[in-house]
Design a protein around this motif. Structure first.
Motif, PDB file in Angstrom:
ATOM      1  N   VAL A 137       3.200 -17.366  26.950  1.00  0.00           N
ATOM      2  CA  VAL A 137       3.430 -18.771  27.290  1.00  0.00           C
ATOM      3  C   VAL A 137       4.310 -19.445  26.237  1.00  0.00           C
ATOM      4  O   VAL A 137       5.255 -20.173  26.564  1.00  0.00           O
ATOM      5  CB  VAL A 137       2.091 -19.513  27.446  1.00  0.00           C
ATOM      6  N   LEU A 138       4.030 -19.213  24.954  1.00  0.00           N
ATOM      7  CA  LEU A 138       4.828 -19.829  23.895  1.00  0.00           C
ATOM      8  C   LEU A 138       6.261 -19.294  23.894  1.00  0.00           C
ATOM      9  O   LEU A 138       7.205 -20.038  23.607  1.00  0.00           O
ATOM     10  CB  LEU A 138       4.172 -19.591  22.540  1.00  0.00           C
ATOM     11  N   SER A 139       6.428 -18.020  24.217  1.00  0.00           N
ATOM     12  CA  SER A 139       7.778 -17.464  24.297  1.00  0.00           C
ATOM     13  C   SER A 139       8.557 -18.112  25.430  1.00  0.00           C
ATOM     14  O   SER A 139       9.742 -18.441  25.283  1.00  0.00           O
ATOM     15  CB  SER A 139       7.720 -15.945  24.499  1.00  0.00           C
ATOM     16  N   ARG A 140       7.892 -18.294  26.557  1.00  0.00           N
ATOM     17  CA  ARG A 140       8.552 -18.957  27.681  1.00  0.00           C
ATOM     18  C   ARG A 140       8.939 -20.385  27.302  1.00  0.00           C
ATOM     19  O   ARG A 140      10.039 -20.840  27.621  1.00  0.00           O
ATOM     20  CB  ARG A 140       7.618 -18.948  28.900  1.00  0.00           C
ATOM     21  N   TYR A 141       8.051 -21.078  26.614  1.00  0.00           N
ATOM     22  CA  TYR A 141       8.363 -22.438  26.174  1.00  0.00           C
ATOM     23  C   TYR A 141       9.558 -22.440  25.217  1.00  0.00           C
ATOM     24  O   TYR A 141      10.454 -23.284  25.317  1.00  0.00           O
ATOM     25  CB  TYR A 141       7.148 -23.070  25.492  1.00  0.00           C
ATOM     26  N   ALA A 142       9.593 -21.484  24.290  1.00  0.00           N
ATOM     27  CA  ALA A 142      10.682 -21.423  23.310  1.00  0.00           C
ATOM     28  C   ALA A 142      12.018 -21.138  23.973  1.00  0.00           C
ATOM     29  O   ALA A 142      13.067 -21.587  23.477  1.00  0.00           O
ATOM     30  CB  ALA A 142      10.377 -20.361  22.253  1.00  0.00           C
ATOM     31  N   LEU A 143      12.012 -20.398  25.067  1.00  0.00           N
ATOM     32  CA  LEU A 143      13.266 -20.115  25.768  1.00  0.00           C
ATOM     33  C   LEU A 143      13.846 -21.369  26.409  1.00  0.00           C
ATOM     34  O   LEU A 143      15.069 -21.534  26.486  1.00  0.00           O
ATOM     35  CB  LEU A 143      13.041 -19.047  26.841  1.00  0.00           C
ATOM     36  N   THR A 144      12.974 -22.250  26.877  1.00  0.00           N
ATOM     37  CA  THR A 144      13.442 -23.457  27.571  1.00  0.00           C
ATOM     38  C   THR A 144      13.571 -24.665  26.653  1.00  0.00           C
ATOM     39  O   THR A 144      14.254 -25.625  26.997  1.00  0.00           O
ATOM     40  CB  THR A 144      12.498 -23.805  28.737  1.00  0.00           C
ATOM     41  N   HIS A 145      12.928 -24.610  25.480  1.00  0.00           N
ATOM     42  CA  HIS A 145      12.991 -25.731  24.530  1.00  0.00           C
ATOM     43  C   HIS A 145      13.254 -25.198  23.122  1.00  0.00           C
ATOM     44  O   HIS A 145      12.453 -25.421  22.197  1.00  0.00           O
ATOM     45  CB  HIS A 145      11.684 -26.532  24.556  1.00  0.00           C
ATOM     46  N   PRO A 146      14.352 -24.479  22.911  1.00  0.00           N
ATOM     47  CA  PRO A 146      14.583 -23.836  21.609  1.00  0.00           C
ATOM     48  C   PRO A 146      14.699 -24.808  20.446  1.00  0.00           C
ATOM     49  O   PRO A 146      14.363 -24.454  19.311  1.00  0.00           O
ATOM     50  CB  PRO A 146      15.897 -23.073  21.835  1.00  0.00           C
ATOM     51  N   ASP A 147      15.160 -26.023  20.708  1.00  0.00           N
ATOM     52  CA  ASP A 147      15.349 -26.981  19.613  1.00  0.00           C
ATOM     53  C   ASP A 147      14.033 -27.506  19.045  1.00  0.00           C
ATOM     54  O   ASP A 147      14.028 -28.130  17.980  1.00  0.00           O
ATOM     55  CB  ASP A 147      16.198 -28.165  20.082  1.00  0.00           C
ATOM     56  N   THR A 148      12.930 -27.282  19.742  1.00  0.00           N
ATOM     57  CA  THR A 148      11.645 -27.801  19.286  1.00  0.00           C
ATOM     58  C   THR A 148      10.780 -26.726  18.626  1.00  0.00           C
ATOM     59  O   THR A 148       9.670 -27.027  18.197  1.00  0.00           O
ATOM     60  CB  THR A 148      10.861 -28.418  20.456  1.00  0.00           C
ATOM     61  N   VAL A 149      11.258 -25.498  18.564  1.00  0.00           N
ATOM     62  CA  VAL A 149      10.461 -24.396  18.016  1.00  0.00           C
ATOM     63  C   VAL A 149      11.132 -23.870  16.751  1.00  0.00           C
ATOM     64  O   VAL A 149      12.225 -23.304  16.807  1.00  0.00           O
ATOM     65  CB  VAL A 149      10.296 -23.261  19.050  1.00  0.00           C
ATOM     66  N   GLU A 150      10.468 -24.039  15.606  1.00  0.00           N
ATOM     67  CA  GLU A 150      11.017 -23.566  14.336  1.00  0.00           C
ATOM     68  C   GLU A 150      10.661 -22.115  14.054  1.00  0.00           C
ATOM     69  O   GLU A 150      11.365 -21.432  13.299  1.00  0.00           O
ATOM     70  CB  GLU A 150      10.535 -24.448  13.184  1.00  0.00           C
ATOM     71  N   GLY A 151       9.570 -21.630  14.623  1.00  0.00           N
ATOM     72  CA  GLY A 151       9.167 -20.252  14.389  1.00  0.00           C
ATOM     73  C   GLY A 151       8.054 -19.862  15.342  1.00  0.00           C
ATOM     74  O   GLY A 151       7.367 -20.721  15.904  1.00  0.00           O
ATOM     75  N   LEU A 152       7.876 -18.556  15.528  1.00  0.00           N
ATOM     76  CA  LEU A 152       6.840 -18.045  16.423  1.00  0.00           C
ATOM     77  C   LEU A 152       6.137 -16.866  15.777  1.00  0.00           C
ATOM     78  O   LEU A 152       6.788 -15.956  15.243  1.00  0.00           O
ATOM     79  CB  LEU A 152       7.440 -17.584  17.758  1.00  0.00           C
ATOM     80  N   VAL A 153       4.801 -16.856  15.832  1.00  0.00           N
ATOM     81  CA  VAL A 153       3.994 -15.701  15.489  1.00  0.00           C
ATOM     82  C   VAL A 153       3.364 -15.216  16.790  1.00  0.00           C
ATOM     83  O   VAL A 153       2.531 -15.908  17.381  1.00  0.00           O
ATOM     84  CB  VAL A 153       2.906 -16.050  14.455  1.00  0.00           C
ATOM     85  N   LEU A 154       3.792 -14.045  17.245  1.00  0.00           N
ATOM     86  CA  LEU A 154       3.390 -13.540  18.557  1.00  0.00           C
ATOM     87  C   LEU A 154       2.558 -12.280  18.373  1.00  0.00           C
ATOM     88  O   LEU A 154       3.056 -11.241  17.925  1.00  0.00           O
ATOM     89  CB  LEU A 154       4.632 -13.245  19.407  1.00  0.00           C
ATOM     90  N   ILE A 155       1.286 -12.382  18.710  1.00  0.00           N
ATOM     91  CA  ILE A 155       0.351 -11.266  18.568  1.00  0.00           C
ATOM     92  C   ILE A 155       0.137 -10.630  19.938  1.00  0.00           C
ATOM     93  O   ILE A 155      -0.196 -11.309  20.906  1.00  0.00           O
ATOM     94  CB  ILE A 155      -0.990 -11.760  17.988  1.00  0.00           C
ATOM     95  N   ASN A 156       0.366  -9.316  20.018  1.00  0.00           N
ATOM     96  CA  ASN A 156       0.178  -8.575  21.271  1.00  0.00           C
ATOM     97  C   ASN A 156       1.044  -9.111  22.406  1.00  0.00           C
ATOM     98  O   ASN A 156       0.611  -9.187  23.554  1.00  0.00           O
ATOM     99  CB  ASN A 156      -1.292  -8.591  21.698  1.00  0.00           C
ATOM    100  N   ILE A 157       2.294  -9.460  22.106  1.00  0.00           N
ATOM    101  CA  ILE A 157       3.186  -9.981  23.128  1.00  0.00           C
ATOM    102  C   ILE A 157       3.661  -8.849  24.032  1.00  0.00           C
ATOM    103  O   ILE A 157       3.980  -7.756  23.559  1.00  0.00           O
ATOM    104  CB  ILE A 157       4.401 -10.695  22.492  1.00  0.00           C
ATOM    105  N   ASP A 158       3.692  -9.095  25.322  1.00  0.00           N
ATOM    106  CA  ASP A 158       4.284  -8.176  26.292  1.00  0.00           C
ATOM    107  C   ASP A 158       5.295  -8.971  27.095  1.00  0.00           C
ATOM    108  O   ASP A 158       4.924  -9.816  27.908  1.00  0.00           O
ATOM    109  CB  ASP A 158       3.217  -7.584  27.214  1.00  0.00           C
ATOM    110  N   PRO A 159       6.612  -8.740  26.884  1.00  0.00           N
ATOM    111  CA  PRO A 159       7.620  -9.515  27.608  1.00  0.00           C
ATOM    112  C   PRO A 159       7.747  -9.127  29.062  1.00  0.00           C
ATOM    113  O   PRO A 159       8.412  -9.810  29.835  1.00  0.00           O
ATOM    114  CB  PRO A 159       8.913  -9.196  26.846  1.00  0.00           C
ATOM    115  N   ASN A 160       7.075  -8.032  29.447  1.00  0.00           N
ATOM    116  CA  ASN A 160       7.124  -7.568  30.821  1.00  0.00           C
ATOM    117  C   ASN A 160       5.961  -8.154  31.593  1.00  0.00           C
ATOM    118  O   ASN A 160       4.802  -7.861  31.313  1.00  0.00           O
ATOM    119  CB  ASN A 160       7.070  -6.035  30.861  1.00  0.00           C
TER     120      ASN A 160
END
Length: 328
Positions: A137-160
């Motif tokens: 969910v946070l990755s999807r948000y960062a793709l659409t609102h990149p200017d508001t995300v300074e960094g991401l810590v993604l645990i067990n992310i599956d992009p598929n």
């Protein structure tokens, strides 16, 4: 935006010497896709983003993140950042039963609820911390609102998305009878709906990618390891760090909060925050390996590995785009 409901609570946890109880404010705010609940700890710090967390399937923010954010060494971080813990609809404590015919939001819609939260709080940027579905969910948000995300810590992310859905279905089989039929009937059956099957489609060097610094985390015994490795291969190597944690199983934030806290501090330092923070735990690791990879002729790769034993007393900080395997 509908009227906000606010409840003030005091977090119950062991206190460090000289520490006062942390006051949490829980809010429920309406979005175009229904109500969402989030809990705020601390006060905004000038020129610093908020840390915003999003939990995994079948959990809420407390069951997913409490051991991490209550860990002793984490107190230095939480004193420097305001925190916003988001609960997916229906997962907050004391959540009411969904009305008949309720349509659970899609994964994209869960991501689209986040701007409503930030707008109410008047927060301009965040550092996202997500686990499993929350990382998606946070990755999807960062793709659409990149200017508001300074960094991401993604645990067990599956992009598929298909892989995530298969995992979510597997998660259902392990749920105990204490999980209410309301959640099973209204949450998971609709999470597995075809509306949610949409991959993140990351492209290294392409237009669809995360623009901010990213730390990917997976446990050495986690079923998500291959997916996280694949995600790492598709992101910008100069912006991405991959951390594989030993002896942590499938939920590093629960089983190894100390190691993850230390890695989080390094991540924040790489972003220019907490420069004077004292590092202890990872520097005592028996072995720390850093592997950086660069593409050659577009098809081949070469790696440079640096191993440093605990006798040196420090862990090489290095640039983003490296792999750390940590064992204590």
């Amino acid at each position: 935006m509908a009227e906000l409901q606010e409840v003030q609570i005091t977090e119950e946890k062991p206190l460090l010497p000289g520490q006062t109880p942390e006051v949490a404010k829980t809010h429920s705010v309406e979005t175009p896709y229904g109500s969402v609940t989030f809990t705020v700890y601390g006060t905004p710090k000038p020129k610093r983003p908020a840390i915003l967390t999003y939990h995994d399937v079948g959990l809420n923010y407390k069951s997913c993140f409490q051991p991490l954010f209550q860990f002793g060494d984490m107190q230095e971080i939480i004193q420097n950042f305001v925190r916003v813990h988001v609960d997916a609809p229906g997962m907050e404590e004391g959540a009411p039963v969904f009305p008949l015919g309720y349509q659970y939001p899609s994964l994209d819609q869960l991501a689209d609820m986040i701007p409503c939260i930030l707008q109410y709080l008047n927060f301009s940027t965040i550092i996202g911390v997500g686990v499993g579905a929350g990382a998606y969910v946070l990755s999807r948000y960062a793709l659409t609102h990149p200017d508001t995300v300074e960094g991401l810590v993604l645990i067990n992310i599956d992009p598929n998305a298909k892989g995530w859905m298969d995992w979510a279905a597997h998660k259902l089989t392990g749920l105990t009878s204490s999980i209410s039929e309301m959640i099973l009937g209204h949450l998971f059956s609709q999470i597995l709906d075809s509306r949610n099957r949409r991959d993140l489609n990351f492209e290294r060097g392409g237009d669809i990618t995360l623009k901010c610094p990213v730390m990917l985390v997976v446990g050495d015994q986690a079923p998500h390891e291959d997916a996280v490795v694949e995600c790492n291969s598709k992101l910008d190597p100069t912006q991405t760090s991959f951390l594989k944690m030993a002896d942590s199983g499938g939920q590093p934030q629960l089983t190894q909060p100390g190691k993850l806290t230390e890695a989080f501090k390094y991540f924040l330092q790489g972003m220019g925050y907490m420069a004077s923070s004292c590092m202890t735990r990872l520097s005592r690791s028996r072995t720390a390996s850093l592997t950086s990879a660069a593409s050659v002729d577009g098809n081949r790769s070469r790696s440079r590995t640096l191993s440093q034993s605990s006798e040196s007393g420090t862990l090489p900080s290095g640039p983003p785009g490296h792999t750390m395997e940590v064992s204590c």
